[in-house]
Design a protein around this motif. Structure first.
Motif, mmCIF file in Angstrom:
data_model
loop_
_atom_site.group_PDB
_atom_site.id
_atom_site.type_symbol
_atom_site.label_atom_id
_atom_site.label_comp_id
_atom_site.label_asym_id
_atom_site.label_seq_id
_atom_site.Cartn_x
_atom_site.Cartn_y
_atom_site.Cartn_z
ATOM 1 N N LYS A 5 0.841 -1.198 0.000
ATOM 2 C CA LYS A 5 0.000 0.000 0.000
ATOM 3 C C LYS A 5 0.880 1.253 0.000
ATOM 4 N N SER A 36 -3.586 5.224 -1.899
ATOM 5 C CA SER A 36 -4.371 6.304 -1.316
ATOM 6 C C SER A 36 -4.492 7.385 -2.396
ATOM 7 N N ALA A 37 -5.315 8.388 -2.120
ATOM 8 C CA ALA A 37 -5.363 9.536 -3.023
ATOM 9 C C ALA A 37 -4.035 10.282 -2.902
ATOM 10 N N THR A 42 -7.979 14.105 -0.540
ATOM 11 C CA THR A 42 -9.208 13.749 0.202
ATOM 12 C C THR A 42 -9.727 14.976 0.959
ATOM 13 N N GLU A 125 -9.106 8.362 -4.670
ATOM 14 C CA GLU A 125 -8.422 7.085 -4.906
ATOM 15 C C GLU A 125 -8.676 6.569 -6.322
ATOM 16 N N ARG A 204 -10.521 8.157 8.591
ATOM 17 C CA ARG A 204 -9.459 8.550 7.661
ATOM 18 C C ARG A 204 -8.287 7.564 7.750
ATOM 19 N N GLY A 205 -7.571 7.467 6.656
ATOM 20 C CA GLY A 205 -6.493 6.477 6.606
ATOM 21 C C GLY A 205 -7.047 5.121 6.211
ATOM 22 N N TYR A 206 -8.262 5.133 5.596
ATOM 23 C CA TYR A 206 -8.974 3.876 5.294
ATOM 24 C C TYR A 206 -8.235 2.988 4.301
ATOM 25 N N SER A 207 -7.314 3.558 3.512
ATOM 26 C CA SER A 207 -6.666 2.689 2.521
ATOM 27 C C SER A 207 -5.732 1.678 3.191
ATOM 28 N N ASP A 208 -5.220 1.987 4.379
ATOM 29 C CA ASP A 208 -4.449 0.969 5.131
ATOM 30 C C ASP A 208 -5.360 -0.232 5.422
HETATM 31 N N1 ASP Z 1 -6.942 9.327 1.251
HETATM 32 C C1 ASP Z 1 -7.558 8.884 2.475
HETATM 33 C C2 ASP Z 1 -7.287 9.841 3.614
HETATM 34 O O1 ASP Z 1 -6.666 10.869 3.410
HETATM 35 C C3 ASP Z 1 -7.221 7.483 2.818
HETATM 36 C C4 ASP Z 1 -5.797 7.200 3.230
HETATM 37 O O2 ASP Z 1 -4.922 8.049 3.119
HETATM 38 O O3 ASP Z 1 -5.552 6.074 3.666
HETATM 39 O O4 ASP Z 1 -7.754 9.593 4.706
#
Ligand code: ASP
Ligand code: ADP
Ligand code: MG
Length: 454
Positions: A5, A36-37, A42, A125, A204-208
């Motif tokens: 990721k 992630s974006a 985001t 994303e 937030r941080g959902y791509s993890d």
């Molecule tokens: N782009 C999203 C965020 O800023 C997801 C991520 O970064 O994991 O929360």
């Protein structure tokens, strides 16, 4: 198979994307890339949503144009093949046109459903995944964007364990289909529809978390979280100068750190991977030669009793003193039930014989909670507090840790409102005034990690 990721910091510029491409191309076996974006996108999308609700049409237009331009600029400067370039830009235009229509409808209605907010957030994303897939194709590495925005089974009403297990399986099938074509799937770290909405159910941080679900579902060899630091450090390097990289950390300690403010990973992201026996690595996109930190189910011989220190600000502490605490059964249950009724989660709890103190992040329902508790207890609210959390392994086996903390902070003139020790021996949490939080972390970091340094 590896699941890798790349966070917003890795996707943010031409230079960082070159590093990402190098890392992907250097791995010769099956890999799934989750993105992630681009950094900041985001937030920009959420701003556009707010602007649409507020009827600021010009601002919305400006944001969409900027979004298009910053993605096109990268493609124009990095891609050689005119065909791939054209296809990629066409995709950007299509997605952003749809977004524009969506925001116009929100502007006219003046309101927004959770589903609509999610569709808007997903755009970041979707654009970055398509961009990286195009960039990889362009330099001869077969790749395909895999859009998970609508991949989830909509029959689920709750984002519970069953939902995530079913979701893992769907994701695994989808990535395997792309891998079967001998292509690297470049997956949107946004996935949906998540019951309750992405912001509330995952955060937030959902791509993890998305990457961890794929790694678990596909039984990957390992999950690599590529970011802008060389692993999990003894404290946030943006705040503390002399941090050290941890070789390894237990999954429980890492989750605790993330929960109490260490933004390096999403707090829940490790659980699906660890449950499936997949080791997680934190790696640095800009220094791929660095070993990184391994997050493992269990650490056999921990080097340090305290592994890392973090802090979380904007916390409210609520002291609840029973009018008749002594021998009063069910008092704590009553308190927790009231917080649960208003869906307010409690972070830290400490009790004495006559009172209980809890900390909460969300104080939007505090008035209602106080009203319900007033007949049985005296309530005092202390806003602008911070949680300072020390995590490690077997903290209580080392005698006197709490004493060392008290002495160090006392010398620095920082008073501790509450101290709490989790049952699992992996953390000690302190509540201090928000204004003292950074200093407290610095003092404790010096105490536990900078011995001999002035
Ligand atoms: N782009 C999203 C965020 O800023 C997801 C991520 O970064 O994991 O929360
Ligand atoms: P990404 O864009 O790759 O998802 P994030 O900004 O979400 O990256 O997370 C990486 C950041 O986490 C680092 O730049 C660092 O400032 C911060 N961070 C906070 N606490 C820690 C810690 N204990 N160890 C490592 N990084 C930390
Ligand atoms: Mg992140």
């Amino acid at each position: 198979m590896l699941v890798r990721k790349f966070g917003g910091s890795s996707m943010g510029s031409i230079e960082s994307l070159r590093d990402v491409i190098k890392i992907v191309k250097a791995f010769r076996s099956d890999q799934v890339v989750v993105v992630s974006a681009m950094s900041g996108i985001t937030n920009t999308l959420l701003e556009a949503t707010d602007a649409a609700i507020a009827g600021k049409r010009r601002k919305v237009k400006e944001i969409i144009l900027n979004l298009l331009n910053c993605h096109i600029e990268i493609v124009e400067k990095m891609m050689k093949s005119e065909k791939v370039k054209k296809e990629t830009i066409n995709y950007f235009e299509k997605v952003l046109n749809t977004l524009s229509g969506f925001l116009k409808a929100i502007e006219e209605l003046g309101e927004l459903s959770i589903k609509s907010r999610n569709t808007i957030m997903a755009v970041g994303e979707r654009l970055s995944a398509r961009m990286l897939a195009g960039l990889l194709e362009d330099c001869g590495h077969p790749a395909e964007q895999l859009d998970l925005e609508k991949a989830v089974n909509p029959k689920f009403k709750k984002a519970d364990h069953d939902f995530y297990i079913a979701t893992e399986k769907i994701f695994a099938q989808k990535v395997k289909k792309v891998l079967a074509k001998k292509k690297t799937p470049v997956v949107t770290g946004y996935f949906g529809w998540v019951p309750g909405g992405m912001l509330d159910s995952v955060g937030r941080g959902y791509s993890d978390y998305c990457a961890a679900l794929i790694a678990a579902g596909a039984k990957a060899e390992s999950l690599e979280i590529w970011t802008d630091v060389s692993g999990i450090l003894t404290a946030d390097p943006r705040k503390i100068p002399n941090t050290q990289i941890l070789d390894e950390i237990s999954s429980e300690a890492a989750a605790e750190l993330a929960h109490f403010g260490a933004k390096v990973i999403h707090p829940q992201s490790i659980h699906p991977a660890i449950r499936a026996g997949v080791p997680v690595w934190i790696k640095n996109t800009f220094r791929p030669q660095d070993r990184g930190t391994a997050i493992l189910h269990e650490i056999k011989n921990p080097k340090h009793v305290i592994a890392s220190i973090t802090s979380k600000k904007s916390v409210t502490s609520v002291s609840i003193a029973s009018f008749r605490m002594l021998l009063q059964y069910g008092f704590l249950a009553k308190i927790f039930n009231v917080f649960a009724k208003y869906e307010i989660s409690i972070d830290v709890v400490s009790t004495s014989e006559v009172s209980v103190s809890v900390t909460i992040e969300d104080d939007s329902k505090l008035k209602e909670i106080i009203k319900e508790l007033k007949p049985v207890a005296k309530i005092t609210v202390h806003p602008k507090k911070a949680i300072v959390c020390l995590v490690g392994s077997g903290i209580y086996k080392r005698k006197g840790v709490a004493g060392e903390i008290f002495t160090a902070l006392g010398k620095a003139d920082i008073s501790i409102d509450q101290i709490s020790q989790g049952a699992s021996e992996i953390n000690i949490t302190l509540i201090v005034d928000e204004k003292d939080a950074d200093k407290a972390v610095a003092v404790l970091h010096k105490k536990f990690f900078e011995k001999g340094k002035k």
